[in-house]
Design a protein around this motif. Sequence first.
Motif, short mmCIF file in Angstrom:
data_model
loop_
_atom_site.label_atom_id
_atom_site.label_comp_id
_atom_site.label_asym_id
_atom_site.label_seq_id
_atom_site.Cartn_x
_atom_site.Cartn_y
_atom_site.Cartn_z
N HIS A 28 0.75 -1.25 -0.15
CA HIS A 28 -0.03 -0.07 -0.05
C HIS A 28 0.92 1.31 -0.09
N THR A 29 0.75 2.21 -0.99
CA THR A 29 1.77 3.33 -1.23
C THR A 29 0.95 4.54 -1.41
N LEU A 30 1.58 5.46 -0.52
CA LEU A 30 0.94 6.92 -0.47
C LEU A 30 2.31 8.03 -1.17
N VAL A 31 1.82 8.68 -2.38
CA VAL A 31 2.95 9.49 -2.63
C VAL A 31 2.65 10.81 -2.18
N LEU A 32 3.21 11.55 -1.57
CA LEU A 32 3.22 13.17 -0.95
C LEU A 32 4.12 13.83 -1.85
N SER A 33 3.31 14.96 -2.24
CA SER A 33 4.07 15.77 -3.17
C SER A 33 3.29 17.32 -3.09
N PRO A 34 4.25 18.28 -3.01
CA PRO A 34 3.64 19.52 -3.46
C PRO A 34 3.03 19.56 -5.01
N PRO A 35 2.36 20.63 -5.27
CA PRO A 35 1.58 20.55 -6.53
C PRO A 35 2.81 20.69 -7.80
N GLN A 36 2.51 20.35 -8.81
CA GLN A 36 3.38 20.39 -9.94
C GLN A 36 4.67 19.66 -9.72
N MET A 37 5.03 18.71 -9.11
CA MET A 37 6.30 17.87 -8.75
C MET A 37 5.99 16.70 -9.32
N GLY A 38 5.14 16.20 -10.19
CA GLY A 38 5.23 15.08 -10.97
C GLY A 38 4.55 13.78 -10.35
N LYS A 39 3.80 14.13 -9.43
CA LYS A 39 3.34 12.85 -8.57
C LYS A 39 2.08 12.18 -9.53
N THR A 40 1.50 12.57 -10.46
CA THR A 40 0.46 11.96 -11.23
C THR A 40 1.43 11.21 -12.35
N THR A 41 2.40 11.86 -13.12
CA THR A 41 3.21 11.56 -13.78
C THR A 41 3.96 10.02 -13.12
N LEU A 42 4.31 9.98 -11.76
CA LEU A 42 4.71 8.97 -11.21
C LEU A 42 3.88 7.95 -11.11
N ILE A 43 2.93 8.11 -10.57
CA ILE A 43 1.57 6.85 -10.65
C ILE A 43 1.24 6.28 -11.84
N ARG A 44 1.21 7.19 -12.68
CA ARG A 44 0.87 6.53 -14.07
C ARG A 44 1.89 5.46 -14.41
N ASP A 45 3.24 5.84 -14.14
CA ASP A 45 4.05 4.90 -14.70
C ASP A 45 4.25 3.75 -13.78
N ILE B 194 -4.65 10.90 -14.82
CA ILE B 194 -3.98 9.85 -14.81
C ILE B 194 -3.71 8.96 -16.20
N ALA B 195 -4.80 8.76 -16.59
CA ALA B 195 -4.82 7.97 -18.01
C ALA B 195 -5.24 8.99 -19.14
N GLY B 196 -5.80 9.91 -18.74
CA GLY B 196 -5.88 11.20 -20.01
C GLY B 196 -6.89 10.56 -21.03
#
Lengths: 330, 174
Positions: free
Chosen positions: A163-180, A206-208
């Motif tokens: 189970h994973t949680l990605v914490l990030s300020p806006p515009q730091m690439g978290k959506t790009t990361l979870i997409r990959d 995520i999937a666009g």
Amino acid sequence: MEYSRWPSGVSWKRVILDALPENIQRVIDGIPQNIAESLEEIRIREGRPIVIHGRGKSYYLGTDGGLLSSPEKAYYVTHRDVQSILQRISNYSIYAVEEELRSGYITLRGGYRVGLAGKAVVEGGKIKTLKYINSFNIRISREIIGVADRIMRYLVSGTEVYHTLVLSPPQMGKTTLIRDIARQLSDGFPGFRGIKVGIVDERSEIAGCFQGIPQNNVGLQTDVLDACPKAEGIMMLIRSMSPAVIITDEIGKPEDVEAIEEALNAGIKIITTAHSSDIGDAQRRPILSKILDKKIFQRIIVLGNSLGVGTIEKIYDGHTLNNLLDRPIR
Amino acid sequence: MVFVKILSSLVIVMCCSFLGLQAANAYALRVKELRMLRMAFAQLESEVINYATFLPEAVERVAALLHGGVKEFFCDFSRRLQKRSGDTAAEAWEKALNCWKKHLHITMEDTQILLTFGKVLGVSDRESQQRYFQIIQSQLGNQEQKAEEACLKYQTMYKNLGVLGGLALAIILL
């Protein structure tokens, strides 16, 4: 690491230009190549100049697409331009994009999102639609295949996914990361066989998806519930698609927590993100602290920009809160 | 000489009768076209309201069910939308209508109703689109009724006028 379908970084032009009237097409087409490659946003506002943003800088655009530092000689957007853009991005069918208008954005082919602003029409305390739309924010997202290569080994143990949680300020690439991450879990990677992945993509980022079809590579075994509220979407996926992992973006509401707990009880792994700069910051926020206190997440990834946008600053073990990284990676 | 006179009289009568028939036929064709337009709008309403199909595709699907000048008009409109030439939907509708109205038998008044409808097609939410469809159905219904009345009134008149006018002309010339 590769930019999957935009090797030159400017193939966004085909899709974006198609959404614009001819005179604005000329302006955007004239943007110098080096700027076009790193472009992040195009801002179009009625009666005001077009502004582009990229690599932390912004410019006004002249009628030929030339970059200007002051607005005097810039191209000013007309009412007709705005009407034409609205018709084109909605494919001449406002009635078919009612839901999108309510959410404030329309997704174009290729997964590019156009944010909208105008006057909200409110009924019963809820936004019914937007009218007098006069501002557009065209976001040029870039899918980066392989961005999660270096962290996948921290997210799995044998055949088990944490189970994973990605914490990030806006515009730091978290959506790009979870997409990959979604793509790698779905397709498999050395030492890990692909599994069934479900994505609840509330904001179509995520999937666009364009008309329900993912425009980004999210994996061969991935089902996407597009534009679906997270909590309901998680429940729907549990009931209907039996995924091994559910991936979703930006949790923050009480019902999200309930849905996550429901998924845990069903034996499904959750990978999600939240706006926050670190664990300390997350613990000060009521909903996030509740999740962290329950020690649901086995891995907590923190993104930042110490080595540039998208740096993996820390990967915590969710139970001991020890950082598993010696130093940030990018 | 007599033979030539008889022959030319026959030609005159036939031509005048043909013109009379043409004029009478235009009334019947107008009724037919208005009916087809109403059917087309009912189909389009279903595509727009029930299935939220995008307009270019919805119009193309409707066009497949039509024939004659009305079909050509809908096909032209759909092509213009798909070409994304820079026109708004209203402009594409107007251009297609202006291009095809000479091949149709509708009146200026009918054309005006269609032009007004084109200005609102696709530009609002489903609820208001449904109202616009109701309005155009009732307007075209009225026009159809008027066209039927005119057809009854003038169709026979023009047919007779053609034949009798031809005979009169032939007698005068003889």
